[in-house]
Design an enzyme around this catalytic site. Sequence first.
Site, PDB file in Angstrom:
ATOM      1  N   GLU A   1       0.803  -1.228   0.000  1.00 34.76           N
ATOM      2  CA  GLU A   1       0.000   0.000   0.000  1.00 34.76           C
ATOM      3  C   GLU A   1       0.837   1.280   0.000  1.00 34.76           C
ATOM      4  OE1 GLU A   1      -3.203   0.286   2.767  1.00 34.76           O
ATOM      5  OE2 GLU A   1      -4.167  -1.550   2.083  1.00 34.76           O
TER       6      GLU A   1
ATOM      7  N   GLU B   1      -6.201  -7.909   0.516  1.00 34.26           N
ATOM      8  CA  GLU B   1      -6.894  -7.470   1.732  1.00 34.26           C
ATOM      9  C   GLU B   1      -8.303  -7.061   1.380  1.00 34.26           C
ATOM     10  OE1 GLU B   1      -5.142  -4.405   4.233  1.00 34.26           O
ATOM     11  OE2 GLU B   1      -3.135  -5.227   3.931  1.00 34.26           O
TER      12      GLU B   1
END
Length: 469
Positions: free
Chosen positions: A162, A376
């Site tokens: 991320e 995720e």
Amino acid sequence: MAQVKKLPKGFLLGGATAAYQVEGATKEDGRGQNMWDVYLAKQGKYSPDPASDFYHHYPEDIALAKKFGLNAIRLSISWVRLFPKIDGPANEKAVAYYHDLFKTCLDNGITPFVALHHFDSPQEMLEEGDWLNRKNIDRFIKYAKFCFLIFPEIKNWFTINELISLASGQYLGGQFPPNHHFNVSEAIQAEHNMLVAHARAVIAYHDLHLPGRIGCIHALKTGYPNSSRLEDIQACQRYDAYNNRFLLDGTLLGEYQPETMDLLQEVLAANNASLTILPEDLAILKKAAPLNGMFGMNYYRSEFIREYHGESIDQFNSTGEKGTSAFKFKGVGEFVKRTEVPTTDWDWNIYPRGLFDMLMRIKRDYPNAPTIYLTENGMALKEQLNEDYTVDDSRRIDFIDQHLEQVLKARKAGVNIQGYFVWSLQDQFSWANGYNKRYGLFYVDFKTQKRYPKKSAYWFKQLAASIEE
């Protein structure tokens, strides 16, 4: 009522973790300090110890994962556990710990996917500019090569988790150390430098002729104009360029498309910001792009955008008190909450359609993208253990089910997505939220470290049993 009854052959159904959020043991066995250790100690608000005490409880957690049918797990390595001093020797106790952790996964039939960096730069690296300092890219490559060679049992590597969330947390919202607020030059430069670091790690991995795959993980959020007004459409395009296109271009195309850069320049100009791209950076991105063996996509929510011309504001909901967040980005736009779109307690839109739209967008705009994994996805809840030691998290089951439905719909439409990792395997420590934001399939009593399967864990077990042989 769950819609997903069956998963396709070969599909990975996993749980996700991150070293700092689960391991605890931050002062044990010679571990060094990362940027969060120092920051949280200064704040005095939350402690990362014991977290889920995965450092000592990993055999139990892996056994639970197996018992409840998971066939994959996402893990990360703590850089400062492995290298207590950033330029010093490796910590043999850490090497042994990770070898045993990986062996435990494999012995239980659970495939480990391992990230090298998950929001946890060494404190020494932060003090020298973190990803803004190119010297730290060289350090990352040295660390990455060490891991590739010392852990040959790992066949699935992710470089950095991320990039957008890290850069935004550090330099826009300021919830992450070093707590800078809307320094747009720093945020976009950090993202570019991380893309270069990722690309160099991918090239290094392939130069070693190792028999596995490597990729990186992006948190993608589909943006939708809040109305059909041209101004809202343009605001959404700028948001998408900043949050999605720039990263997807750099990773999957190996070049920044002219339209991406035009939109990004609008954002930079509005904030008196700049971005430095060296000529050699573009050559590195170009070389690495076709070498990505997989792509990790994290998806939690989408955003509805309208035009905004005021000063930037990020009101962060860290408590789970609904309606306390606001995000307005000068030169980009403002996030709007729509009455017809439900939200979590942390004000995150629940919008499964955005997952399908993003997967289809990748298929359309990046046709050479490698195998995708949803690395995720999950729902945070405030949860208590019932007197009979159960947790009814039916809302989480509905959330996962709706998103898995979109994954399967995208597969039918030709998207090469081969797995789903729920965030998270067990309840964990959450960076800027402490311990009240629970995501896990397994409830953790942080005082006793006992684990209790939630209703979602039993549902997951049924789902895992449906995977075609």
